[in-house]
Design an enzyme around this catalytic site. Structure first.
Site, PDB file in Angstrom:
ATOM      1  N   HIS A 125     -22.919 -36.948  -1.165  1.00  0.00           N
ATOM      2  CA  HIS A 125     -23.269 -37.197  -2.565  1.00  0.00           C
ATOM      3  C   HIS A 125     -24.734 -36.800  -2.752  1.00  0.00           C
ATOM      4  O   HIS A 125     -25.535 -36.872  -1.822  1.00  0.00           O
ATOM      5  CB  HIS A 125     -23.071 -38.692  -2.848  1.00  0.00           C
ATOM      6  CG  HIS A 125     -23.199 -39.098  -4.268  1.00  0.00           C
ATOM      7  ND1 HIS A 125     -24.420 -39.249  -4.892  1.00  0.00           N
ATOM      8  CD2 HIS A 125     -22.258 -39.416  -5.203  1.00  0.00           C
ATOM      9  CE1 HIS A 125     -24.233 -39.639  -6.141  1.00  0.00           C
ATOM     10  NE2 HIS A 125     -22.935 -39.753  -6.361  1.00  0.00           N
ATOM     11  N   ASP A 203     -24.259 -43.897   4.620  1.00  0.00           N
ATOM     12  CA  ASP A 203     -23.993 -44.104   3.194  1.00  0.00           C
ATOM     13  C   ASP A 203     -22.603 -44.719   3.074  1.00  0.00           C
ATOM     14  O   ASP A 203     -21.594 -44.049   3.233  1.00  0.00           O
ATOM     15  CB  ASP A 203     -24.059 -42.763   2.449  1.00  0.00           C
ATOM     16  CG  ASP A 203     -23.753 -42.900   0.961  1.00  0.00           C
ATOM     17  OD1 ASP A 203     -23.434 -44.021   0.522  1.00  0.00           O
ATOM     18  OD2 ASP A 203     -23.817 -41.880   0.243  1.00  0.00           O
ATOM     19  N   GLN A 206     -18.715 -45.370  -0.493  1.00  0.00           N
ATOM     20  CA  GLN A 206     -17.275 -45.176  -0.609  1.00  0.00           C
ATOM     21  C   GLN A 206     -16.512 -45.758   0.587  1.00  0.00           C
ATOM     22  O   GLN A 206     -15.293 -45.627   0.663  1.00  0.00           O
ATOM     23  CB  GLN A 206     -16.961 -43.677  -0.726  1.00  0.00           C
ATOM     24  CG  GLN A 206     -17.547 -43.003  -1.949  1.00  0.00           C
ATOM     25  CD  GLN A 206     -16.857 -43.402  -3.236  1.00  0.00           C
ATOM     26  OE1 GLN A 206     -15.732 -43.883  -3.242  1.00  0.00           O
ATOM     27  NE2 GLN A 206     -17.538 -43.181  -4.355  1.00  0.00           N
ATOM     28  N   LYS A 229     -18.936 -50.592  -7.108  1.00  0.00           N
ATOM     29  CA  LYS A 229     -17.757 -49.921  -6.568  1.00  0.00           C
ATOM     30  C   LYS A 229     -16.833 -50.887  -5.813  1.00  0.00           C
ATOM     31  O   LYS A 229     -15.812 -50.478  -5.268  1.00  0.00           O
ATOM     32  CB  LYS A 229     -18.176 -48.773  -5.644  1.00  0.00           C
ATOM     33  CG  LYS A 229     -18.927 -47.653  -6.360  1.00  0.00           C
ATOM     34  CD  LYS A 229     -19.263 -46.513  -5.421  1.00  0.00           C
ATOM     35  CE  LYS A 229     -20.185 -45.492  -6.071  1.00  0.00           C
ATOM     36  NZ  LYS A 229     -19.544 -44.761  -7.174  1.00  0.00           N
ATOM     37  N   CYS A 368     -21.176 -35.337  -8.438  1.00  0.00           N
ATOM     38  CA  CYS A 368     -22.475 -35.415  -7.741  1.00  0.00           C
ATOM     39  C   CYS A 368     -22.373 -34.858  -6.328  1.00  0.00           C
ATOM     40  O   CYS A 368     -22.942 -35.417  -5.383  1.00  0.00           O
ATOM     41  CB  CYS A 368     -22.999 -36.847  -7.729  1.00  0.00           C
ATOM     42  SG  CYS A 368     -23.392 -37.487  -9.365  1.00  0.00           S
TER      43      CYS A 368
END
Length: 413
Positions: A125, A203, A206, A229, A368
């Site tokens: 991202h 990261d 997700q 999220k 993104c």
């Protein structure tokens, strides 16, 4: 796995499902962008402002003390959720983007030189790509990419070729927001530890909403993720960092509540986490994230993962059978519950707009992740992403109306 009755019960907890866009039942398949919120999380916001609203760490009165207590309890809850050794390793910020920028500017800017290398993947991202471009430009460090094979996986040869004793940063997604790939993090991190002195940054934007994560078992130096999220309110994110590492870093922002002593000519700073939480905190967001974690744990992370995998596998199999689509999502499992695709003869924005007339919400654009899309040979894509309140019936409805997209655009075969 959840049975039909259990899913109906879960769905009853989400008020957004009563919406009727274009006089149609809403089918929300944009969960990779943000999830909807259950009643208990929504009520948590109201309860905070009714009974707990005060400025933490700064007052001796009742509401200030209550606010401090619920804020720090939320920090403890988040730390336990990801297996941190101490709540001092949990910093509350706005989102994953701010957390990654904090790492880039408070750690990397002060520790990298022109002889060093930063390794990321082509899947990242922009939040985990653009800051590293800027750090490379400012420090002279070299930015290197791990690329994908035809199955949207990172070949291990990419890892062995790119990571060396020059690598000082490895920053990688736990799950791609476009192709769904979940890299073999254990293997990649083990090799990185054995062959470099790199700081490992994960990261988890997700990943954390879908799979159980333990930062000690994974041995990451930093982890970032966002509350919105995972059924929480917007505007709250988490930076996990090893405590000694956080305390060695320069503050990212300065001002109130992060200082120890201020003199006319110098200032000393508090240790983590206050060191990185300048100004009035988003106490509501932190408390709300704790509420969302309660919701997830009540249902069961493992069961959520199993059900979302079932949904995404079902949809993937349906879409792969449609010869007028290009499907970019990895065929390999495990994968994140996201599926990106393109009509061979239609723009993603047209597809999303037409589906919206049927009450179906998907994403369209570059998500993104422009470098990844260029690597895939496209500038954009459609994306359907799933959460625990979605159903097989919704997927069937979505797939069925893809034919209406072709009909309305005049591209029927």
């Amino acid at each position: 796995m959840f049975n039909k009755k259990e899913i109906e019960q879960i769905r009853s907890e989400f008020p957004f499902l009563d919406l009727k866009p274009n006089n149609k039942n809403i089918v929300y398949l944009d969960n990779g962008a943000t999830t909807q919120k259950p009643i208990e999380v929504l009520k948590n916001i109201e309860n905070f402002y009714n009974t707990e609203n005060g400025n933490p760490h700064r007052g001796a009165h009742y509401l200030a003390m209550v606010s401090t207590e619920v804020y720090e309890n939320a920090r403890k809850k988040v730390g336990e959720f990801i297996g941190a050794k101490s709540s001092n390793e949990i910093v509350f910020l706005r989102n994953s983007t701010e957390a990654l920028n904090l790492i880039a500017y408070s750690y990397a800017m002060n520790n990298l030189t022109e002889d060093d290398e930063i390794v990321i993947s082509i899947m990242e991202h922009h939040s985990n790509l653009v800051p590293w471009q800027r750090i490379a430009q400012k420090t002279g460090a070299k930015l290197k990419y791990l690329y994908l094979d035809k199955d949207m996986q990172i070949p291990f040869s990419e890892v062995t070729d790119k990571i060396s004793n020059k690598t000082k940063i490895l920053s990688i997604t736990g799950a791609s927001n476009v192709v769904g790939t979940m890299p073999d993090l254990d293997k990649i991190f083990k090799y990185t530890r054995e062959n470099s002195n790199a700081k490992i940054i994960l990261d988890g934007a997700q990943l954390v909403p879908h799979k159980k994560v333990n930062v000690v078992d994974m041995d990451v130096d930093f982890l970032v993720f966002s509350g919105h999220k995972m059924y929480s309110a917007m505007g709250i994110g988490v930076l996990y960092g090893k405590e000694d590492l956080l305390n060695s870093m320069e503050p990212f922002l300065s001002g109130g509540d992060m200082i120890e002593y201020v003199y006319e000519d110098k200032t000393t700073f508090l240790p983590s986490p206050q060191r990185f939480e300048a100004g009035t905190a988003n106490v509501e967001g932190a408390v709300n994230l704790a509420s969302a974690i309660d919701f997830i744990e009540r249902i069961g992370m493992e069961r959520i993962d199993e059900y979302e995998t079932y949904l995404s596998d079902y949809c993937y199999d349906k879409l792969k059978k449609l010869d007028y689509l290009e499907v970019y999502t990895t065929p390999k499992t495990p994968r994140a519950p996201v599926i990106s695709f393109n009509f061979k003869e239609a723009h993603p924005h047209d597809v999303a707009s037409i589906l919206d007339t049927y009450g179906i919400a998907i994403r369209s654009g570059h998500h993104c992740a422009q470098p990844l899309h260029r690597y895939l040979g496209s500038n954009f894509s459609c994306r359907a992403s799933f959460a625990v309140y979605n159903t097989i019936e919704e997927i069937d409805y979505f797939v069925r109306h893809l034919e209406d997209v072709r009909r309305l655009l005049g591209i029927e075969s």
